[in-house]
Design an enzyme around this catalytic site. Sequence first.
Site, PDB file in Angstrom:
ATOM      1  N   SER A 186     164.144  -3.963  12.445  1.00  0.00           N
ATOM      2  CA  SER A 186     162.684  -3.990  12.528  1.00  0.00           C
ATOM      3  C   SER A 186     162.120  -3.278  13.743  1.00  0.00           C
ATOM      4  O   SER A 186     160.972  -2.857  13.717  1.00  0.00           O
ATOM      5  CB  SER A 186     162.191  -5.432  12.485  1.00  0.00           C
ATOM      6  OG  SER A 186     162.827  -6.202  13.461  1.00  0.00           O
ATOM      7  N   HIS A 214     162.283  -6.241   6.050  1.00  0.00           N
ATOM      8  CA  HIS A 214     161.478  -5.018   6.135  1.00  0.00           C
ATOM      9  C   HIS A 214     161.826  -4.018   5.032  1.00  0.00           C
ATOM     10  O   HIS A 214     161.325  -2.896   5.033  1.00  0.00           O
ATOM     11  CB  HIS A 214     161.661  -4.340   7.501  1.00  0.00           C
ATOM     12  CG  HIS A 214     160.951  -5.065   8.599  1.00  0.00           C
ATOM     13  ND1 HIS A 214     159.643  -4.827   8.912  1.00  0.00           N
ATOM     14  CD2 HIS A 214     161.364  -6.049   9.424  1.00  0.00           C
ATOM     15  CE1 HIS A 214     159.277  -5.621   9.910  1.00  0.00           C
ATOM     16  NE2 HIS A 214     160.302  -6.374  10.243  1.00  0.00           N
ATOM     17  N   LYS A 244     155.727  -9.968   4.710  1.00  0.00           N
ATOM     18  CA  LYS A 244     155.514  -8.610   5.206  1.00  0.00           C
ATOM     19  C   LYS A 244     154.923  -7.754   4.094  1.00  0.00           C
ATOM     20  O   LYS A 244     153.757  -7.863   3.814  1.00  0.00           O
ATOM     21  CB  LYS A 244     156.808  -8.079   5.809  1.00  0.00           C
ATOM     22  CG  LYS A 244     157.062  -8.790   7.149  1.00  0.00           C
ATOM     23  CD  LYS A 244     158.363  -8.520   7.805  1.00  0.00           C
ATOM     24  CE  LYS A 244     158.407  -9.321   9.107  1.00  0.00           C
ATOM     25  NZ  LYS A 244     159.753  -9.683   9.506  1.00  0.00           N
TER      26      LYS A 244
HETATM   27  C1  LIG Z   1     160.108 -10.888  10.175  1.00  0.00           C
HETATM   28  C2  LIG Z   1     161.533 -11.165   9.930  1.00  0.00           C
HETATM   29  C3  LIG Z   1     161.938 -12.457   9.569  1.00  0.00           C
HETATM   30  C4  LIG Z   1     160.988 -13.610   9.523  1.00  0.00           C
HETATM   31  O1  LIG Z   1     160.204 -13.571   8.389  1.00  0.00           O
HETATM   32  P1  LIG Z   1     158.922 -14.519   8.300  1.00  0.00           P
HETATM   33  O2  LIG Z   1     158.642 -14.612   6.860  1.00  0.00           O
HETATM   34  O3  LIG Z   1     157.833 -13.857   9.078  1.00  0.00           O
HETATM   35  O4  LIG Z   1     159.315 -15.823   8.899  1.00  0.00           O
HETATM   36  C5  LIG Z   1     163.267 -12.660   9.296  1.00  0.00           C
HETATM   37  N1  LIG Z   1     164.167 -11.645   9.379  1.00  0.00           N
HETATM   38  C6  LIG Z   1     163.808 -10.408   9.721  1.00  0.00           C
HETATM   39  C7  LIG Z   1     164.829  -9.336   9.773  1.00  0.00           C
HETATM   40  C8  LIG Z   1     162.480 -10.122  10.022  1.00  0.00           C
HETATM   41  O5  LIG Z   1     162.126  -8.895  10.377  1.00  0.00           O
END
Ligand SMILES: *Cc1c(COP(=O)(O)O)cnc(C)c1O
Length: 397
Positions: A186, A214, A244
């Site tokens: 990310s 992502h 996301k």
């Molecule tokens: C953003 C993210 C999460 C967390 O996801 P949420 O739904 O915001 O709790 C978990 N793993 C990765 C790789 C992320 O980038």
Amino acid sequence: MGSKCLEKFLKEGLEDLRSKGLYNQIESLESPNGPIIKINGHDLINLSSNNYLGFATNKRMMDAAKKAVDKYGVGAGAVRTINGTLDIHDELERKIAELKDAEAAIAFQSGFNCNAGAIQAIMDKHDAILSDELNHASIIDGCRLSKAKIIRVNHSDMEDLRQKAKEAKESGLYNKIMVITDGVFSMDGDIAKLPEIVEIAEEFDLITYVDDAHGEGVLGKGKGIVSHFGLEGKVDLEIGTLSKALGVVGGCVTGSKDLIDWLKVRARPFLFSTSLTPGAAAAVIEAINILMESSEAVDKVWKNGDYLKKGLKELGFNIGNSETPITPCIIGDEKTAQKFSARLREEGVYAKSIVFPTVPLGTARVRNMPTADHTKEMLDKALEVYAKVGKELGVIK
Ligand SMILES: *Cc1c(COP(=O)(O)O)cnc(C)c1O
């Protein structure tokens, strides 16, 4: 008066962070998190959200959420395993499985909760986990909760992974061994070498676990990294977030029916934390409908990402090794990165600086996340501001 030792701890901790430029001041939006956001009355071009497809303000999804609120209310009323499973949760899980071409799916309240729950449901102190050094914080915490031996693997280094997998296997110390990786990293936007990881996993009987937070909605025409590489059925646990690209909130794990049956009785956030709200579940179902109908939004986020990347590169910025719309602008020094972000902001562009501990010390950056809803004019304006601030701070010539 509260506890003296707590007061001292907090005061010293905050002072330390502020003096090192590591304290993150949180600001509130006075608008939706779209391509233009309002903060303190100012409109800013937004390059900091994970709202890749613009789904956070998608009308069809908003209508679906409203309808669900009218039918079910605002809360699910209980944890999934007592009586907080509504029929729309079941429908959501069927939809997710369909999107991911998986046998079954389980929905969590967040992506973070997936990692907090799924790893420890499978792994224990007699096991080992091979974990990429740049894995997301929720993976790191999930690994720790499992009490398994954590073996750090150099970032996307397949030689290192093979070597450490071989050593772990031949040591005979562990019942099970898992390899765990972000799908898209990310902070850098590079993609995990999943075909090689799967190959190594087959050789040493590793459990494969990819967190595609992502990737879904972005890679593989929106289906995610497994589809991108054509590895359907070859990854044991695929984790996703509904927060996301899908624009709402929540997380999901897809895999075999047995895996999902097991997680539904063993993943602690599923058992001990109230289920997704009806509005969120309904909105995500609609998001998946939209994704499966058309690749328009996915195509647009790639187009915008490529355009922004090309522009920044031409200006002379270091955009790292991104292979996705995530576009880091690596600056190095923490304070310069924060100053850079503050100046962008004064010039009408909101792009957040990312510093330690989110990224390693000395690799501070401003991270840009274009979305499907940005227009060319917005991106051109952002590039213009980047050029101005970059020269001003001596980051580019
Ligand atoms: C953003 C993210 C999460 C967390 O996801 P949420 O739904 O915001 O709790 C978990 N793993 C990765 C790789 C992320 O980038």
